[in-house]
Each structure stands twice: as C-alpha cells, then as structure tokens.
Design an enzyme around this catalytic site. Structure first.
Site, short mmCIF file in Angstrom:
data_model
loop_
_atom_site.label_atom_id
_atom_site.label_comp_id
_atom_site.label_asym_id
_atom_site.label_seq_id
_atom_site.Cartn_x
_atom_site.Cartn_y
_atom_site.Cartn_z
N PHE A 167 0.82 -1.22 0.00
CA PHE A 167 0.00 0.00 0.00
C PHE A 167 0.86 1.28 0.00
O PHE A 167 1.94 1.29 0.57
CB PHE A 167 -0.93 0.01 1.22
CG PHE A 167 -1.76 -1.25 1.32
CD1 PHE A 167 -1.50 -2.19 2.32
CD2 PHE A 167 -2.77 -1.50 0.41
CE1 PHE A 167 -2.25 -3.36 2.40
CE2 PHE A 167 -3.54 -2.67 0.49
CZ PHE A 167 -3.28 -3.60 1.48
N ASP A 168 0.33 2.33 -0.65
CA ASP A 168 0.98 3.65 -0.63
C ASP A 168 0.28 4.58 0.36
O ASP A 168 0.87 5.53 0.85
CB ASP A 168 0.89 4.31 -2.03
CG ASP A 168 1.45 3.42 -3.11
OD1 ASP A 168 0.91 3.42 -4.23
OD2 ASP A 168 2.42 2.68 -2.79
N THR A 169 -1.02 4.29 0.61
CA THR A 169 -1.83 5.18 1.45
C THR A 169 -2.57 4.38 2.52
O THR A 169 -3.15 3.33 2.19
CB THR A 169 -2.86 5.95 0.59
OG1 THR A 169 -2.16 6.67 -0.43
CG2 THR A 169 -3.67 6.92 1.43
#
Ligand SMILES: O=C(O)[C@H](O)[C@H](O)COP(=O)(O)O
Ligand SMILES: [Mg+2]
Length: 312
Positions: free
Chosen positions: A23-25
């Site tokens: 995940f990035d966020t």
C-alpha cells in the site's frame, strides 16, 4: 461457501513487511485505533512515524463529528502525535462539504438545525453554511409551556431551516429533539454525520451518534437520514477526490466492521486491517450477520512496529 479468513499479522515481521509494501496510502480510523478518549494506545506515534518513514501517505478518517479538522489537529498535537490538518477528514467536514457543495440549499431555506457539538458548527461555518441549535446555550434547558405552544404552532421555529443534521451530541435533550422533529415534519432534509451505535472511549463503550440523535429522530419522524460518515461511499468518493487516492494501493485501518471495514470493502480498496483495541472483538467477522470481513487483523496498531523501518 466458507467465509474468507483475515490474515493475522501480529508478531509476524515478514507478513507485516509484505502487508506494508502493498500500500501507498493508509486511511486511519481514530476512536478505538489511535486513541480511546484522551488515552493514546501504546507506541501509536512511533507506528505512524514508521509508516511515514516508509514513504506512505497517512489520512485520518474519523466518524467522530464532535471536532473539526482544526480541533482534531489540536488534539493530535496535545497527545504528541505528529499530524497536519490536511491529513484529517472527519464526518463533520464530510457533512459540511456535502451540504455546501452538493445539496446546495437555496435561501431562504438554507439554514441547518444541528444536533451535535462544535465540530459540526465549525465545519459548517468554514463552508459558509448558516446553522442554529447545536451548542447554543438557549437550547440547553428544560421545555417550558411557551416551548410546547411555540413549537406546536410554529411561532418558535425558524422558517429558514431547510436541513436537520444529526451527529454525536453529548448535550442532546427533549427541546432539541422537539425542534428537529418539527423541522423534519416541515420537509427539512434529514442528514446524519454517522450512525455508529456506540462510541469507544476510556476503554469502554458509550452511546454513539446513531443512538443519540439519528435513531430517535428516524423513529419519531418515520424518515431515514442520509448518513455521510463511514461506511458511506459518498465519504470515500470525497476522500478519493481530495487526496487523489489509488484505491488498489490504499488500506483502511479500523476497529469497527460496520463502518471502517465495510467502508474499505465496499469501496474496493486494496486492503482492510482490523485492530482489536476498540469495538470489534476477535472473530466478530465470523458471525453469520457480520457486515464485512477484514483482509488482515492485529491485536493493536503498534504490532506493526516489528516490521522495522526498511521493507522486507
Ligand atoms: O458515536 C460516534 O460518533 C462514533 O462512535 C465515533 O465517532 C467513532 O469515531 P471513529 O472510530 O470513526 O474515529
Ligand atoms: Mg473507531
């Protein structure tokens, strides 16, 4: 067909590294995940710093409408948790922008009658939406004979009220509910910041926004409100628009199945992580009527710390 089983991450550094790398966020719920009242769960600030140090974006998405983004920033600062107002997206803000930018009530009936605290009032004020009720001290009292008559014949009602917005109100009373009921009878739009049945605080559960204002008003008016907090997809669309989310690379972290986890699952997010420090208990997702099953779970948020600062 067997229900999907969430993956348990606590104590498994390799699995946590693999989880974080997906995940990035991260969308973080607050009550029951970050804190319980003013009690911050152990090592939460370090855990958030670890996630930031791995280049991840953090957004706090709370259903608690008692505070505005600015008021939340003060709470984060007071509790020693690094955050910016920009990272905070609460149901009071979600409701205020829905009213000002989507509902767009036309004068003169563009006023909102508030069941709730200053968080709602501050976000409505920031959006230039007029309101009455809420924390106004003239509503914090018992009914008088004049109230009964004036509400019944409408002489005490404000003709410019076109919407009733109900949230978590620690000072709700018969007078406020009577005004709200009569505005709904007069055709006011019925909105709710959120419908949580309970509120996790001080290590226990207290009456939630849904039980305080929304459900009683819905029962007495026979009307169903539009809820603008989690799991509402209107809120996720607003968060996505505001932060340019890549849903597939976004994970919702929460303590409640029928708000946080349902929000992430119905929103098609890449993942959901249940944290067992709030409302949800181990295995609640196995129940027949469970509203959603998380993809992953941990006992407490700081269990993610075993991952260490660099990816696996
Ligand atoms: O009653 C409420 O409003 C909720 O319990 C409370 O707001 C939950 O907040 P969250 O867990 O979404 O931060
Ligand atoms: Mg919560």
């Amino acid at each position: 067909m067997a229900k999907p089983q969430p993956k348990y991450l606590s104590g498994d550094a390799a699995a946590i590294n693999e989880f974080l790398d997906r995940f990035d966020t991260f969308l973080f719920d607050c009550d029951g995940v970050i804190w319980s009242g003013d009690h911050v769960f152990e090592r939460v600030p370090e855990t958030l710093e670890l996630i930031r140090s791995r280049g991840k974006k953090i957004i706090f998405v709370t259903n608690n409408s008692t505070k505005s983004r600015e008021q939340y920033l003060s709470k984060f600062t007071k509790l020693g948790i690094p955050a910016t107002a920009d990272e905070i997206f609460g149901s009071a803000y979600s409701s205020a922008i829905y009213i000002s930018r989507i509902l767009r009530l036309q004068p003169p009936r563009n006023k909102v009658f508030v069941i709730g605290e200053s968080g709602i009032e501050n976000e409505l004020r920031a959006e230039g939406v007029p309101f009455i009720g809420g924390t106004d001290p003239s509503f914090l009292r018992d009914m008088t004979p004049q109230d009964w008559r004036g509400i019944a014949d409408g002489s005490l009602l404000d003709p410019d009220v076109g919407c009733v917005l109900a949230g978590l109100d620690m000072h709700v009373n018969y007078l406020k509910l009577s005004h709200a009921l009569h505005y709904l009878h007069r055709g006011a739009v019925f909105l709710a910041t959120n419908t949580d049945a309970t509120f996790p605080s001080n290590g226990s559960l207290f009456p939630g926004a849904g039980s305080i204002g929304t459900a009683p008003l819905a029962y007495m008016s026979g009307k169903t409100p539009l809820a603008l907090g989690k799991p509402s997809q209107a809120m996720l669309d607003a968060v996505e628009g505001r932060f340019r989310l890549d849903r597939a690379r976004t994970c919702m972290v929460g303590d409640r199945l029928n708000t946080d986890i349902q929000f992430g699952v119905e929103g098609g997010l890449g993942g959901t992580l249940a944290v067992l420090t709030g409302v949800c208990k181990l295995g609640d997702w196995e129940k027949e009527d469970a509203p959603a099953v998380p993809g992953f779970y941990v006992d407490k948020l700081s269990d993610l710390l075993v991952a260490g600062s660099s990816s696996g």
